[in-house]
Structure formats: structure tokens, C-alpha cells
Motif scaffolding. Structure first.
Motif, PDB file in Angstrom:
ATOM      1  N   ASN A   1       0.816  -1.213   0.000  1.00 48.03           N
ATOM      2  CA  ASN A   1       0.000   0.000   0.000  1.00 48.03           C
ATOM      3  C   ASN A   1       0.853   1.268   0.000  1.00 48.03           C
ATOM      4  O   ASN A   1       0.649   2.193   0.786  1.00 48.03           O
TER       5      ASN A   1
ATOM      6  N   SER B   1       0.721  -0.596  -4.980  1.00 44.76           N
ATOM      7  CA  SER B   1      -0.383   0.337  -5.169  1.00 44.76           C
ATOM      8  C   SER B   1       0.089   1.727  -4.779  1.00 44.76           C
ATOM      9  O   SER B   1       0.475   1.962  -3.626  1.00 44.76           O
TER      10      SER B   1
ATOM     11  N   LEU C   1      -7.846  -6.236  -3.413  1.00 45.85           N
ATOM     12  CA  LEU C   1      -6.920  -6.357  -4.540  1.00 45.85           C
ATOM     13  C   LEU C   1      -6.165  -7.681  -4.490  1.00 45.85           C
ATOM     14  O   LEU C   1      -6.011  -8.375  -5.503  1.00 45.85           O
TER      15      LEU C   1
END
Length: 322
Positions: free
Chosen positions: A43, A65, A77
Motif C-alpha cells: 500500500n 499500489s 486487490l
């Protein structure tokens, strides 16, 4: 399905916790039944995280991401990636917890097979004191806080801590779907738990399979000598999002009955126990916004916020609160 022939994909969601991720990945690599593939959702792309993934010793798919999707978005995801890779089972792991020993995944697979479970969770224990549960567990009208209070049961039916070592069959994920990315910080696991219950699929916790995680008791406030608990994070932003997500959850089928008991508990907490009328007004405002699905634009949280801030106990269902 023959568990010896099944494809197991482990999904780990992380952000800015490379050392903890390294420990988590090592525990995955050392499993007696090693996953067939590891999916690491980062992330916030970090070369150090990619390096940990590359050195895992397991076939790996690194998914960076540029947007911090939070725990819910990250797991969504990762789950979709695992399913696209042909996973029969998806093993979900956060970056700040890890399997307690090399038998965790094998025990989950055997338990799922023997009890015909669509999803199964390990018992999540305090990483600093494994005799304590990491998060208090509601069993009927009482709270369980220690392993020995569970008794000799191998399977705790209908109870699961879903994002800390839980194993989902592909069929369960197809029926239940992926976490809702709008539930940033808290409530994402409760919402999936709600869907799992309503699906009619059987699930539970395999008590001999252990998973270590930092305890989440500090965000809980006891009422009436600890017989009742409310979740009130100390961080103001997390508290606001927790309350908004609580409002959303108690407007959903299967959880609507919780609205008025929650209102009573928080009224007692803020007005009778803390004498804080402004705090109660904040709770009312946020829960009303959640019921109206008025979620904030963007994710104004500290950049170090990795996932869903750890699993907290289903106060709304059975093991983690929003």
C-alpha cells in the motif's frame, strides 16, 4: 476437493512495516504445508518491501499500489489477484502478525476438510503473551480473553477472525465477495463476517491453529465492570472513521438489530461514565453519516497507516468490532 492437490495462495497486505513483514513472510515460508504462491500487496510502493517479497523463497506476485487502499482495499486487490492466479484456497495475512508455528496452515486445511468448512480462522493470540487472546472474543453473554477459557473444543463454530490468518475457499470468496474498500481503518472484517453468515456457508475457528498478533484491547473501554465493552480508538481520525463505519454496518441486513443496543452503550459511555456530551454528539454525527453512506473523500490518515489497524473483536457479530 482434495486438500493435497489444492492450490493455496497467501495474500499479505503491507505498508511501511518492512521488519514485521520480513517476520511474517519467514513464518509463511517455514510452514510444513507451504503456500503455492505468495501475493504481497504494498500500500505504497517500497523497494525494500519488493526485496522482502523477492527473497521469500516462494513463488511471489508483488502488487504495488500508489494509493493507500487501506486493509479492506488491499485485501480486495490481493484476493482478486489470488483468484485470477487460480487459487483454490486464499490464506489472508496482515503484516504485523504471523503464524505461531510451522503447522498453522496445515491445521487450517485439515480442519476445513474434516468439518467441511468454507472458511476457517486460526485462534489469534497476543504476540507478547500467547496464553491471552489478541482480541476479546464474545461467547454468548460472556467475553473470553484467555485460551484456557475456550475449553477443549477443536472447532469454535460460527466464529472467525477473518484477516489474521483466515483461510477462505474459492467457493466462499465467490459467494461472499471481497472487502468493501470504503471501510477504511475498521469495520471491513465485520462486514465480510456479516456476508459470510448470511451466505449459509459453514465457517469457524480452529483452536489448535495459532496466529500471533499484537493485542487490540487498548481501544476498548469497559462498562459496568467490564461486562459490556465499547470500541473507542484514542486517535481522533481513527475514532471518527470507526464510528462512521459502525453506522454503516448497523444499517445493513443482519446487523440492523445492533443499532439501538449500540446507541444505549455509547450513550452510557459518553454521558454517564465520561460526562462528555460533545463526544456523544460526535458519535451520533458519524454514525448518521455512515447510515447514509456518506463516506469521506480520500483517505486523510497518517502515511504509516498500513492496513485496517489490526483486527479488533467482532463486537457486532461474534469476534471483531467495527
Amino acid at each position: 476437493m482434495d486438500i493435497t492437490q489444492s492450490t493455496v495462495v497467501c495474500v499479505v497486505v503491507t505498508r511501511d512495516r518492512t521488519d514485521q513483514l520480513r517476520d511474517a513472510v519467514a513464518a509463511i515460508r517455514d510452514q510444513s504445508r507451504r503456500p503455492d504462491r505468495l501475493v504481497v500487496v504494498d500500500n505504497g510502493p517500497d523497494p525494500a518491501v519488493e526485496a522482502v517479497a523477492a527473497r521469500s523463497g516462494i513463488p511471489v506476485t508483488y502488487v504495488p499500489s500508489s494509493t493507500n487502499l487501506g486493509g479492506a482495499g488491499g485485501f480486495a486487490l490481493g484476493i482478486l489477484t489470488a483468484r485470477a492466479l487460480g487459487a483454490d484456497w486464499v490464506w489472508l495475512a496482515d503484516d504485523d502478525g504471523r503464524a505461531a508455528d510451522r503447522w498453522t496452515l496445515a491445521r487450517l486445511l485439515v480442519c476445513a476438510h474434516e468439518h467441511r468448512l468454507a472458511a476457517v480462522s486460526p485462534l489469534v493470540v497476543d504476540i507478547d503473551d500467547p496464553e491471552q487472546l489478541a482480541f476479546p472474543l464474545r461467547r454468548g453473554l460472556r467475553w473470553v480473553r484467555r485460551r484456557d477459557e475456550l475449553g477443549p473444543e477443536v472447532l469454535v463454530d460460527g466464529v472467525a477472525n477473518l484477516f489474521n490468518g483466515a483461510l477462505f475457499s474459492a467457493a466462499a470468496l465467490d459467494a461472499v465477495g471481497v472487502p468493501d474498500p470504503r471501510l477504511f481503518v475498521r469495520g471491513d472484517e465485520v462486514e465480510v463476517h456479516r456476508r459470510l453468515r448470511r451466505s449459509g456457508l459453514r465457517f469457524g475457528t480452529c483452536a489448535p491453529a495459532l496466529y500471533l498478533h499484537p493485542q487490540g484491547r487498548d481501544d476498548w473501554a469497559p462498562l459496568l465492570g467490564g461486562r459490556v465493552m465499547v470500541l473507542s480508538p484514542r486517535d481522533a481520525t481513527k475514532r471518527e472513521r470507526t464510528y462512521r463505519n459502525l453506522g454503516y454496518l448497523t444499517a445493513q441486513p443482519g446487523l440492523r438489530w445492533r443499532r439501538w443496543p449500540d446507541a444505549s452503550r455509547y450513550a452510557w459511555y459518553y454521558l454517564a461514565q465520561r460526562h462528555d456530551s460533545s463526544g456523544f454528539r460526535e458519535w451520533l454525527r458519524c454514525t448518521r453519516e455512515g447510515r447514509g453512506e456518506r463516506f469521506p473523500v480520500g483517505t486523510p490518515l497518517p502515511s504509516s497507516t498500513a492496513t485496517s489497524s489490526g483486527a479488533v473483536v467482532h463486537e457486532l457479530t461474534s469476534t471483531r468490532a467495527c
